[in-house]
Scaffold this motif. Structure first.
Motif, PDB file in Angstrom:
ATOM      1  N   ILE A   1       0.861  -1.175   0.000  1.00 39.66           N
ATOM      2  CA  ILE A   1       0.000   0.000   0.000  1.00 39.66           C
ATOM      3  C   ILE A   1       0.904   1.234   0.000  1.00 39.66           C
ATOM      4  N   CYS A   2       0.773   2.068  -1.006  1.00 44.55           N
ATOM      5  CA  CYS A   2       1.547   3.308  -1.064  1.00 44.55           C
ATOM      6  C   CYS A   2       0.959   4.295  -0.064  1.00 44.55           C
ATOM      7  N   TYR A   3       1.806   4.868   0.740  1.00 42.10           N
ATOM      8  CA  TYR A   3       1.348   5.824   1.741  1.00 42.10           C
ATOM      9  C   TYR A   3       2.468   6.805   2.049  1.00 42.10           C
ATOM     10  N   SER A   4       2.080   7.917   2.620  1.00 41.95           N
ATOM     11  CA  SER A   4       3.072   8.850   3.142  1.00 41.95           C
ATOM     12  C   SER A   4       2.907   8.868   4.655  1.00 41.95           C
ATOM     13  N   PHE A   5       3.993   9.144   5.328  1.00 43.31           N
ATOM     14  CA  PHE A   5       3.961   9.206   6.789  1.00 43.31           C
ATOM     15  C   PHE A   5       4.144  10.650   7.221  1.00 43.31           C
ATOM     16  N   HIS A   6       3.242  11.112   8.065  1.00 48.27           N
ATOM     17  CA  HIS A   6       3.309  12.472   8.600  1.00 48.27           C
ATOM     18  C   HIS A   6       3.667  12.376  10.071  1.00 48.27           C
ATOM     19  N   ASP A   7       4.882  12.791  10.382  1.00 45.71           N
ATOM     20  CA  ASP A   7       5.386  12.788  11.754  1.00 45.71           C
ATOM     21  C   ASP A   7       4.968  14.106  12.403  1.00 45.71           C
ATOM     22  N   TYR A   8       4.103  14.016  13.417  1.00 45.49           N
ATOM     23  CA  TYR A   8       3.608  15.229  14.074  1.00 45.49           C
ATOM     24  C   TYR A   8       4.742  16.125  14.558  1.00 45.49           C
ATOM     25  N   ARG A   9       5.792  15.537  15.064  1.00 46.72           N
ATOM     26  CA  ARG A   9       6.883  16.341  15.619  1.00 46.72           C
ATOM     27  C   ARG A   9       7.744  16.965  14.529  1.00 46.72           C
ATOM     28  N   LYS A  10       8.042  16.192  13.500  1.00 48.01           N
ATOM     29  CA  LYS A  10       8.919  16.661  12.432  1.00 48.01           C
ATOM     30  C   LYS A  10       8.163  17.504  11.398  1.00 48.01           C
ATOM     31  N   ASP A  11       6.990  17.029  10.997  1.00 48.01           N
ATOM     32  CA  ASP A  11       6.231  17.684   9.935  1.00 48.01           C
ATOM     33  C   ASP A  11       5.229  18.708  10.452  1.00 48.01           C
ATOM     34  N   GLY A  12       4.990  18.676  11.746  1.00 45.10           N
ATOM     35  CA  GLY A  12       4.120  19.673  12.347  1.00 45.10           C
ATOM     36  C   GLY A  12       2.656  19.273  12.404  1.00 45.10           C
ATOM     37  N   LEU A  13       1.941  20.028  13.184  1.00 41.10           N
ATOM     38  CA  LEU A  13       0.510  19.847  13.362  1.00 41.10           C
ATOM     39  C   LEU A  13      -0.062  21.230  13.623  1.00 41.10           C
ATOM     40  N   ASP A  14      -1.011  21.622  12.790  1.00 50.73           N
ATOM     41  CA  ASP A  14      -1.618  22.942  12.972  1.00 50.73           C
ATOM     42  C   ASP A  14      -3.138  22.817  12.970  1.00 50.73           C
ATOM     43  N   GLU A  15      -3.785  23.937  13.193  1.00 54.17           N
ATOM     44  CA  GLU A  15      -5.242  23.937  13.301  1.00 54.17           C
ATOM     45  C   GLU A  15      -5.911  23.501  11.999  1.00 54.17           C
ATOM     46  N   LYS A  16      -5.345  23.879  10.870  1.00 52.28           N
ATOM     47  CA  LYS A  16      -5.917  23.491   9.571  1.00 52.28           C
ATOM     48  C   LYS A  16      -5.920  21.967   9.414  1.00 52.28           C
ATOM     49  N   LEU A  17      -4.805  21.331   9.735  1.00 52.98           N
ATOM     50  CA  LEU A  17      -4.722  19.875   9.646  1.00 52.98           C
ATOM     51  C   LEU A  17      -5.694  19.215  10.625  1.00 52.98           C
ATOM     52  N   LEU A  18      -5.756  19.751  11.824  1.00 49.00           N
ATOM     53  CA  LEU A  18      -6.683  19.202  12.820  1.00 49.00           C
ATOM     54  C   LEU A  18      -8.130  19.280  12.334  1.00 49.00           C
ATOM     55  N   HIS A  19      -8.477  20.356  11.663  1.00 48.11           N
ATOM     56  CA  HIS A  19      -9.846  20.482  11.161  1.00 48.11           C
ATOM     57  C   HIS A  19     -10.141  19.449  10.072  1.00 48.11           C
ATOM     58  N   THR A  20      -9.117  19.040   9.312  1.00 45.76           N
ATOM     59  CA  THR A  20      -9.351  17.965   8.343  1.00 45.76           C
ATOM     60  C   THR A  20      -9.634  16.654   9.078  1.00 45.76           C
ATOM     61  N   PHE A  21      -8.957  16.439  10.206  1.00 49.76           N
ATOM     62  CA  PHE A  21      -9.231  15.249  11.015  1.00 49.76           C
ATOM     63  C   PHE A  21     -10.654  15.307  11.563  1.00 49.76           C
ATOM     64  N   LEU A  22     -11.054  16.501  11.991  1.00 52.24           N
ATOM     65  CA  LEU A  22     -12.370  16.669  12.626  1.00 52.24           C
ATOM     66  C   LEU A  22     -13.520  16.563  11.628  1.00 52.24           C
ATOM     67  N   GLU A  23     -13.218  16.558  10.348  1.00 50.62           N
ATOM     68  CA  GLU A  23     -14.252  16.301   9.342  1.00 50.62           C
ATOM     69  C   GLU A  23     -14.656  14.832   9.371  1.00 50.62           C
ATOM     70  N   GLU A  24     -13.762  13.965   9.829  1.00 50.40           N
ATOM     71  CA  GLU A  24     -14.006  12.525   9.853  1.00 50.40           C
ATOM     72  C   GLU A  24     -14.270  11.981  11.254  1.00 50.40           C
ATOM     73  N   LEU A  25     -13.668  12.611  12.256  1.00 47.97           N
ATOM     74  CA  LEU A  25     -13.723  12.105  13.630  1.00 47.97           C
ATOM     75  C   LEU A  25     -13.987  13.249  14.600  1.00 47.97           C
ATOM     76  N   SER A  26     -14.589  12.935  15.712  1.00 44.92           N
ATOM     77  CA  SER A  26     -14.796  13.963  16.730  1.00 44.92           C
ATOM     78  C   SER A  26     -13.521  14.142  17.547  1.00 44.92           C
ATOM     79  N   TRP A  27     -13.419  15.283  18.211  1.00 48.52           N
ATOM     80  CA  TRP A  27     -12.241  15.525  19.052  1.00 48.52           C
ATOM     81  C   TRP A  27     -12.178  14.505  20.174  1.00 48.52           C
ATOM     82  N   MET A  28     -13.331  14.012  20.631  1.00 50.76           N
ATOM     83  CA  MET A  28     -13.342  13.013  21.706  1.00 50.76           C
ATOM     84  C   MET A  28     -12.779  11.680  21.222  1.00 50.76           C
ATOM     85  N   GLU A  29     -13.037  11.335  19.952  1.00 50.21           N
ATOM     86  CA  GLU A  29     -12.463  10.109  19.389  1.00 50.21           C
ATOM     87  C   GLU A  29     -10.956  10.239  19.240  1.00 50.21           C
ATOM     88  N   LEU A  30     -10.495  11.431  18.880  1.00 49.17           N
ATOM     89  CA  LEU A  30      -9.059  11.664  18.687  1.00 49.17           C
ATOM     90  C   LEU A  30      -8.275  11.655  19.995  1.00 49.17           C
TER      91      LEU A  30
END
Length: 115
Positions: free
Chosen positions: A25-54
């Protein structure tokens, strides 16, 4: 596009990466520490999952929060804490085919990729 999110030293992330590689399976790996995590990315997660699930209540980071922080969790405060402490997010998070999977269960991955 398939992306696996997490931190590289997490054993569950390692298992997921190994499974994806073994099943070609071709995939890319996003390392939160190295590649970062911002509010925009978090909102993409929240389109699929609730903050409580995360929220990973079993993490060392969660146990390190003050009781006041735990008692006053809302989506807004959780987002701020996820950005400050990315290890508060359950791992790994796999996003593929307009689906999101938290954690690693081979059967769930097989179903998602129809193997």
């Amino acid at each position: 596009m398939t992306t696996l999110y997490g931190i590289p030293n997490c054993d569950t992330v390692k298992k997921a990466k190994k499974w994806l590689t073994q099943h070609n399976i071709c995939y890319s790996f996003h390392d939160y520490r190295k590649d970062g995590l911002d509010e925009k990315l978090l909102h993409t997660f929240l389109e699929e999952l609730s903050w409580m699930e995360l929220l990973n209540k079993r993490s060392t980071s969660y146990r390190g929060l003050s009781q006041e922080q735990k008692d006053n969790l809302t989506q807004e405060t959780a987002i701020a804490l996820f950005i400050e402490f990315p290890t508060l997010i359950k791992r790994p998070l796999l996003i593929s085919k307009n689906s999101a999977l938290l954690g690693f269960k081979p059967q769930s991955y097989q179903t998602l990729f129809a193997l």
